[in-house]
Scaffold this motif. Structure first.
Motif, PDB file in Angstrom:
ATOM      1  N   VAL A 193       0.456  -1.139   0.345  1.00 12.84           N
ATOM      2  CA  VAL A 193       0.107   0.147   0.211  1.00 12.84           C
ATOM      3  C   VAL A 193       0.572   1.240   0.063  1.00 12.84           C
ATOM      4  O   VAL A 193       0.314   1.896  -0.791  1.00 12.84           O
ATOM      5  CB  VAL A 193      -0.495   0.249   1.349  1.00 12.84           C
ATOM      6  CG1 VAL A 193      -1.626   1.267   1.150  1.00 12.84           C
ATOM      7  CG2 VAL A 193      -2.053  -1.552   0.819  1.00 12.84           C
ATOM      8  N   THR A 194       1.771   1.461   1.386  1.00  8.86           N
ATOM      9  CA  THR A 194       1.872   2.654   0.731  1.00  8.86           C
ATOM     10  C   THR A 194       3.730   3.210  -0.133  1.00  8.86           C
ATOM     11  O   THR A 194       3.363   4.731  -0.808  1.00  8.86           O
ATOM     12  CB  THR A 194       3.302   2.927   2.195  1.00  8.86           C
ATOM     13  OG1 THR A 194       2.309   1.718   3.641  1.00  8.86           O
ATOM     14  CG2 THR A 194       3.909   4.290   2.346  1.00  8.86           C
ATOM     15  N   PRO A 195       3.899   2.413  -0.511  1.00  6.57           N
ATOM     16  CA  PRO A 195       4.440   2.386  -1.983  1.00  6.57           C
ATOM     17  C   PRO A 195       3.696   2.808  -2.804  1.00  6.57           C
ATOM     18  O   PRO A 195       4.265   4.049  -3.579  1.00  6.57           O
ATOM     19  CB  PRO A 195       5.861   1.503  -2.314  1.00  6.57           C
ATOM     20  CG  PRO A 195       5.406   0.919  -0.742  1.00  6.57           C
ATOM     21  CD  PRO A 195       4.289   0.840  -0.427  1.00  6.57           C
ATOM     22  N   ASN A 196       2.742   1.754  -3.009  1.00  5.38           N
ATOM     23  CA  ASN A 196       1.733   2.955  -3.893  1.00  5.38           C
ATOM     24  C   ASN A 196       1.223   4.171  -3.996  1.00  5.38           C
ATOM     25  O   ASN A 196       0.442   4.806  -4.647  1.00  5.38           O
ATOM     26  CB  ASN A 196       0.994   1.407  -5.363  1.00  5.38           C
ATOM     27  CG  ASN A 196       1.861   0.301  -5.732  1.00  5.38           C
ATOM     28  OD1 ASN A 196       2.733   0.973  -6.721  1.00  5.38           O
ATOM     29  ND2 ASN A 196       1.003  -0.289  -5.021  1.00  5.38           N
ATOM     30  N   TRP A 197       1.174   4.003  -2.769  1.00  2.00           N
ATOM     31  CA  TRP A 197      -0.054   4.981  -1.727  1.00  2.00           C
ATOM     32  C   TRP A 197       0.868   6.618  -2.214  1.00  2.00           C
ATOM     33  O   TRP A 197       0.532   7.716  -2.477  1.00  2.00           O
ATOM     34  CB  TRP A 197      -0.523   5.222  -0.546  1.00  2.00           C
ATOM     35  CG  TRP A 197      -1.706   6.046  -0.175  1.00  2.00           C
ATOM     36  CD1 TRP A 197      -1.244   7.142   0.639  1.00  2.00           C
ATOM     37  CD2 TRP A 197      -2.436   6.028  -0.375  1.00  2.00           C
ATOM     38  NE1 TRP A 197      -2.154   8.070   0.444  1.00  2.00           N
ATOM     39  CE2 TRP A 197      -3.125   7.414   0.412  1.00  2.00           C
ATOM     40  CE3 TRP A 197      -3.097   5.378  -1.001  1.00  2.00           C
ATOM     41  CZ2 TRP A 197      -4.679   7.704  -0.185  1.00  2.00           C
ATOM     42  CZ3 TRP A 197      -4.453   5.815  -1.041  1.00  2.00           C
ATOM     43  CH2 TRP A 197      -5.439   6.776  -0.163  1.00  2.00           C
ATOM     44  N   ASN A 198       1.796   6.541  -2.117  1.00  2.00           N
ATOM     45  CA  ASN A 198       2.751   7.620  -2.426  1.00  2.00           C
ATOM     46  C   ASN A 198       3.339   8.281  -3.361  1.00  2.00           C
ATOM     47  O   ASN A 198       4.147   9.403  -3.695  1.00  2.00           O
ATOM     48  CB  ASN A 198       4.405   7.519  -1.276  1.00  2.00           C
ATOM     49  CG  ASN A 198       4.263   7.540   0.241  1.00  2.00           C
ATOM     50  OD1 ASN A 198       3.144   7.815   1.434  1.00  2.00           O
ATOM     51  ND2 ASN A 198       4.454   6.585   1.174  1.00  2.00           N
ATOM     52  N   GLN A 199       3.148   7.554  -4.402  1.00  2.00           N
ATOM     53  CA  GLN A 199       3.501   7.784  -5.947  1.00  2.00           C
ATOM     54  C   GLN A 199       2.367   8.610  -6.503  1.00  2.00           C
ATOM     55  O   GLN A 199       1.114   8.702  -5.987  1.00  2.00           O
ATOM     56  CB  GLN A 199       3.806   6.704  -6.818  1.00  2.00           C
ATOM     57  CG  GLN A 199       2.349   6.333  -6.983  1.00  2.00           C
ATOM     58  CD  GLN A 199       3.146   4.504  -7.957  1.00  2.00           C
ATOM     59  OE1 GLN A 199       3.175   4.124  -7.789  1.00  2.00           O
ATOM     60  NE2 GLN A 199       1.907   4.646  -9.407  1.00  2.00           N
TER      61      GLN A 199
ATOM     62  N   GLY B 167      -7.874   5.159   4.140  1.00  2.83           N
ATOM     63  CA  GLY B 167      -8.436   4.633   5.410  1.00  2.83           C
ATOM     64  C   GLY B 167     -10.532   4.801   5.271  1.00  2.83           C
ATOM     65  O   GLY B 167     -10.565   3.049   4.855  1.00  2.83           O
ATOM     66  N   ILE B 168     -10.800   4.543   3.447  1.00  3.54           N
ATOM     67  CA  ILE B 168     -11.468   4.468   2.608  1.00  3.54           C
ATOM     68  C   ILE B 168     -11.139   3.146   1.927  1.00  3.54           C
ATOM     69  O   ILE B 168     -11.695   1.838   1.726  1.00  3.54           O
ATOM     70  CB  ILE B 168     -12.316   5.617   1.511  1.00  3.54           C
ATOM     71  CG1 ILE B 168     -12.935   6.684   2.518  1.00  3.54           C
ATOM     72  CG2 ILE B 168     -13.079   4.395   0.430  1.00  3.54           C
ATOM     73  CD1 ILE B 168     -13.628   7.291   1.534  1.00  3.54           C
TER      74      ILE B 168
ATOM     75  N   ILE C 151      -9.635   4.350  -5.703  1.00  6.72           N
ATOM     76  CA  ILE C 151     -10.375   4.502  -5.731  1.00  6.72           C
ATOM     77  C   ILE C 151     -10.011   5.900  -4.112  1.00  6.72           C
ATOM     78  O   ILE C 151     -10.541   6.392  -3.994  1.00  6.72           O
ATOM     79  CB  ILE C 151     -11.479   3.985  -4.903  1.00  6.72           C
ATOM     80  CG1 ILE C 151     -11.696   3.068  -6.216  1.00  6.72           C
ATOM     81  CG2 ILE C 151     -12.152   4.229  -4.037  1.00  6.72           C
ATOM     82  CD1 ILE C 151     -12.668   1.678  -5.880  1.00  6.72           C
ATOM     83  N   GLY C 152      -9.499   4.859  -3.837  1.00  2.00           N
ATOM     84  CA  GLY C 152      -8.590   5.905  -2.227  1.00  2.00           C
ATOM     85  C   GLY C 152      -7.687   6.853  -2.597  1.00  2.00           C
ATOM     86  O   GLY C 152      -7.513   8.127  -1.888  1.00  2.00           O
ATOM     87  N   LEU C 153      -6.798   7.141  -3.519  1.00  2.00           N
ATOM     88  CA  LEU C 153      -6.034   8.515  -3.963  1.00  2.00           C
ATOM     89  C   LEU C 153      -6.935   9.332  -4.057  1.00  2.00           C
ATOM     90  O   LEU C 153      -7.287   9.865  -3.959  1.00  2.00           O
ATOM     91  CB  LEU C 153      -4.847   7.950  -4.760  1.00  2.00           C
ATOM     92  CG  LEU C 153      -3.769   6.754  -4.350  1.00  2.00           C
ATOM     93  CD1 LEU C 153      -3.764   6.060  -6.000  1.00  2.00           C
ATOM     94  CD2 LEU C 153      -3.252   7.921  -3.461  1.00  2.00           C
TER      95      LEU C 153
END
Length: 130
Positions: free
Chosen positions: A69-75, A110-111, A102-104
């Motif tokens: 999650v984190t690596p793909n969330w921060n990009q 949280g979603i 969707i969350g991004l």
């Protein structure tokens, strides 16, 4: 230690609600009632409690979050899902990538956790007959 107790408390509440829902279904089915609204409401509340609890958890909980999650969330992401999917830092399945996307778009991790938890619990409860 207190976080473990919190997890156990929430899990106990959820399991208790499922137990009462199953008991309501069993009791009412033997009385000839085909519809058991109370049991269904208790199941929905049980699932909702676990999903909300997952949504409120810290991103530091669980090694899977730090790996997928984190690596793909921060990009940086574009408005186009396929571009985001093709340029993910850590490649994942397309369905999981869509949940992250969707969350991004909603700018809420949280979603993302809520959706993941729901997609884990819902099929187990409704499609697996034990």
């Amino acid at each position: 230690m207190s976080s473990i107790l919190l997890y156990l408390f929430v899990f106990t509440i959820s399991v208790s609600l499922v137990f009462f829902a199953e008991r309501c279904t069993y009791i009412l089915s033997h009385k000839g009632n085909n519809i058991n609204m109370l049991g269904k409401v208790l199941i929905v509340i049980s699932i909702f409690i676990l999903c909300v609890f997952a949504a409120l958890r810290s991103p530091s909980v669980g090694i899977d979050v730090s790996i997928y999650v984190t690596p793909n969330w921060n990009q940086n992401y574009s408005q186009d899902f396929l571009t985001y999917y093709e340029n993910m830092m850590v490649p994942t399945e397309i369905g999981f990538a869509f949940i992250l996307y969707i969350g991004l778009l909603l700018d809420n991790l949280g979603i993302t956790f809520f959706i993941i938890q729901f997609l884990i619990i819902f099929p187990i409860r409704y499609f697996v007959k034990l």
